[in-house]
Motif scaffolding. Structure first.
Motif, PDB file in Angstrom:
ATOM      1  N   VAL A 184       0.828  -1.203   0.000  1.00  0.00           N
ATOM      2  CA  VAL A 184       0.000   0.000   0.000  1.00  0.00           C
ATOM      3  C   VAL A 184       0.867   1.259   0.000  1.00  0.00           C
ATOM      4  CG1 VAL A 184      -1.662   1.349   1.324  1.00  0.00           C
ATOM      5  CG2 VAL A 184      -1.964  -1.126   1.108  1.00  0.00           C
ATOM      6  N   GLU A 185       1.946   1.231   0.794  1.00  0.00           N
ATOM      7  CA  GLU A 185       2.802   2.421   0.882  1.00  0.00           C
ATOM      8  C   GLU A 185       3.460   2.749  -0.452  1.00  0.00           C
ATOM      9  OE1 GLU A 185       5.064  -0.989   3.037  1.00  0.00           O
ATOM     10  OE2 GLU A 185       2.987  -0.280   2.806  1.00  0.00           O
ATOM     11  N   ASP A 186       3.726   1.719  -1.264  1.00  0.00           N
ATOM     12  CA  ASP A 186       4.304   1.969  -2.587  1.00  0.00           C
ATOM     13  C   ASP A 186       3.290   2.651  -3.500  1.00  0.00           C
ATOM     14  OD1 ASP A 186       6.851   0.860  -2.115  1.00  0.00           O
ATOM     15  OD2 ASP A 186       6.057  -1.158  -2.391  1.00  0.00           O
ATOM     16  N   ARG A 187       2.045   2.175  -3.462  1.00  0.00           N
ATOM     17  CA  ARG A 187       1.021   2.796  -4.291  1.00  0.00           C
ATOM     18  C   ARG A 187       0.776   4.232  -3.855  1.00  0.00           C
ATOM     19  NH1 ARG A 187      -1.398  -2.291  -3.494  1.00  0.00           N
ATOM     20  NH2 ARG A 187      -2.991  -1.443  -2.093  1.00  0.00           N
ATOM     21  N   VAL A 188       0.747   4.456  -2.549  1.00  0.00           N
ATOM     22  CA  VAL A 188       0.546   5.815  -2.036  1.00  0.00           C
ATOM     23  C   VAL A 188       1.691   6.719  -2.481  1.00  0.00           C
ATOM     24  CG1 VAL A 188       0.489   7.218   0.050  1.00  0.00           C
ATOM     25  CG2 VAL A 188      -0.862   5.118  -0.077  1.00  0.00           C
ATOM     26  N   ARG A 189       2.911   6.208  -2.385  1.00  0.00           N
ATOM     27  CA  ARG A 189       4.068   6.999  -2.793  1.00  0.00           C
ATOM     28  C   ARG A 189       3.976   7.371  -4.273  1.00  0.00           C
ATOM     29  NH1 ARG A 189      10.472   5.213  -2.750  1.00  0.00           N
ATOM     30  NH2 ARG A 189      11.313   7.297  -3.206  1.00  0.00           N
ATOM     31  N   GLY A 190       3.562   6.421  -5.101  1.00  0.00           N
ATOM     32  CA  GLY A 190       3.429   6.699  -6.523  1.00  0.00           C
ATOM     33  C   GLY A 190       2.464   7.831  -6.812  1.00  0.00           C
TER      34      GLY A 190
ATOM     35  N   ASP B  27      -1.706   6.378 -12.292  1.00  0.00           N
ATOM     36  CA  ASP B  27      -2.310   5.057 -12.117  1.00  0.00           C
ATOM     37  C   ASP B  27      -1.218   4.089 -11.697  1.00  0.00           C
ATOM     38  OD1 ASP B  27      -4.196   3.060 -12.060  1.00  0.00           O
ATOM     39  OD2 ASP B  27      -4.959   3.446 -14.078  1.00  0.00           O
ATOM     40  N   TYR B  28      -1.642   2.897 -11.242  1.00  0.00           N
ATOM     41  CA  TYR B  28      -0.704   1.941 -10.659  1.00  0.00           C
ATOM     42  C   TYR B  28      -1.232   0.547 -10.956  1.00  0.00           C
ATOM     43  CZ  TYR B  28       2.785   0.546  -7.107  1.00  0.00           C
ATOM     44  OH  TYR B  28       3.866   0.028  -6.453  1.00  0.00           O
ATOM     45  N   LEU B  29      -0.441  -0.246 -11.673  1.00  0.00           N
ATOM     46  CA  LEU B  29      -0.858  -1.588 -12.044  1.00  0.00           C
ATOM     47  C   LEU B  29       0.218  -2.578 -11.594  1.00  0.00           C
ATOM     48  CD1 LEU B  29      -3.083  -3.167 -13.526  1.00  0.00           C
ATOM     49  CD2 LEU B  29      -1.785  -2.841 -15.650  1.00  0.00           C
ATOM     50  N   VAL B  30      -0.203  -3.621 -10.887  1.00  0.00           N
ATOM     51  CA  VAL B  30       0.734  -4.564 -10.283  1.00  0.00           C
ATOM     52  C   VAL B  30       0.939  -5.776 -11.195  1.00  0.00           C
ATOM     53  CG1 VAL B  30       1.122  -6.076  -8.300  1.00  0.00           C
ATOM     54  CG2 VAL B  30       0.075  -3.824  -7.967  1.00  0.00           C
ATOM     55  N   LYS B  31       2.209  -6.192 -11.332  1.00  0.00           N
ATOM     56  CA  LYS B  31       2.537  -7.418 -12.057  1.00  0.00           C
ATOM     57  C   LYS B  31       2.230  -8.629 -11.178  1.00  0.00           C
ATOM     58  CE  LYS B  31       6.557  -5.289 -14.351  1.00  0.00           C
ATOM     59  NZ  LYS B  31       8.027  -5.353 -14.471  1.00  0.00           N
ATOM     60  N   PRO B  32       1.808  -9.755 -11.737  1.00  0.00           N
ATOM     61  CA  PRO B  32       1.431  -9.940 -13.147  1.00  0.00           C
ATOM     62  C   PRO B  32       0.105  -9.244 -13.438  1.00  0.00           C
ATOM     63  CG  PRO B  32       0.962 -11.928 -11.911  1.00  0.00           C
ATOM     64  CD  PRO B  32       1.672 -11.002 -10.958  1.00  0.00           C
ATOM     65  N   PHE B  33      -0.064  -8.809 -14.663  1.00  0.00           N
ATOM     66  CA  PHE B  33      -1.234  -8.010 -15.017  1.00  0.00           C
ATOM     67  C   PHE B  33      -1.873  -8.580 -16.280  1.00  0.00           C
ATOM     68  CE2 PHE B  33       2.433  -6.428 -17.217  1.00  0.00           C
ATOM     69  CZ  PHE B  33       1.981  -6.163 -18.495  1.00  0.00           C
TER      70      PHE B  33
END
Length: 226
Positions: A84-90, A97-103
């Motif tokens: 979550v902290e990575d998405r918030v930082r982005g 937008d933020y998309l996590v692998k695998p996608f």
């Protein structure tokens, strides 16, 4: 739409290039953060698909630099980091937008199209002006007070880099990294030679120069006082 894919993993980079190209997008690729930043400074992209863990310069640093330089290209982070902290930082750094692998590839395309419907930031930066210096970023066309400047690609990249940050002194190291996308031996004079060529084209025939040398520090572009 023109898309930049910044991804260091060869298989994923090729997959994204092929898939997005087949969807009708114009696609450029970069395999490290420095190359991605150089392309984003020089060209107008609608969306950048940006991996976080890039060599040379990570995705956080690329985005942070873009926003500091008022480059508003929309960014989709594509990464294996699902905290979550990575998405918030982005998002705090200015990501869109933020998309996590695998996608799922279809989801990536849908997110790109969604950003396009929101109105691409890049459209706001097709023109750039610093005093009497005017850029048409789509055509790589530059004029100073109505006089067309005939620039080489490297001269154009340098002038655009300086123009995006008027009044700020840029070091030789930063210029080399941005224009060539690599680290140069600081003992070489390649940056000084390029600056000298650009200065002739930019300032010759005008009473007040725009390109200034700050001894021991670097170079800056500034609009002459009216």
């Amino acid at each position: 739409m023109r898309i930049l894919v910044a991804e260091d993993e060869v298989k994923t980079r090729r997959y994204l290039f092929q898939g997005l190209h087949e969807q009708g997008f114009t696609v450029d690729v970069a395999k490290d953060g420095n190359a991605a930043l150089a392309l984003l400074r020089e060209h107008v992209f609608d969306v950048c698909v940006l991996d976080v863990m890039l060599p040379g310069r990570d995705g956080w640093s690329v985005l942070q630099t873009l926003r500091k330089e008022s480059i508003l290209t929309q960014v989709i982070f594509l990464t294996a980091r699902d905290h979550v902290e990575d998405r918030v930082r982005g998002f705090e750094l200015g990501g869109d937008d933020y998309l996590v692998k695998p996608f799922a590839f279809a989801e990536l395309v849908a997110r790109i199209k969604n950003l396009a419907r929101r109105g691409p930031h890049a459209s706001e930066t097709k023109m750039l002006q610093v005093g009497g210096l005017n850029f048409d970023l789509l055509r790589h066309h530059v004029e100073r007070d109505g006089r067309v400047l005939s620039l080489t690609p490297k001269e154009y990249s340098l002038l655009l880099l300086l123009a995006r940050q008027p009044g700020r002194v840029l070091s030789r190291t930063l210029i080399a990294e941005s224009v060539w996308g690599a680290c140069f031996d600081t003992q070489t004079n390649v940056v000084d030679v390029l600056v000298g060529r650009l200065r002739i084209k930019l300032d010759t025939g005008f009473s007040k120069p725009m390109l200034h040398t700050v001894r021991g520090v670097g170079y800056m572009l500034d609009a002459p006082d009216e």
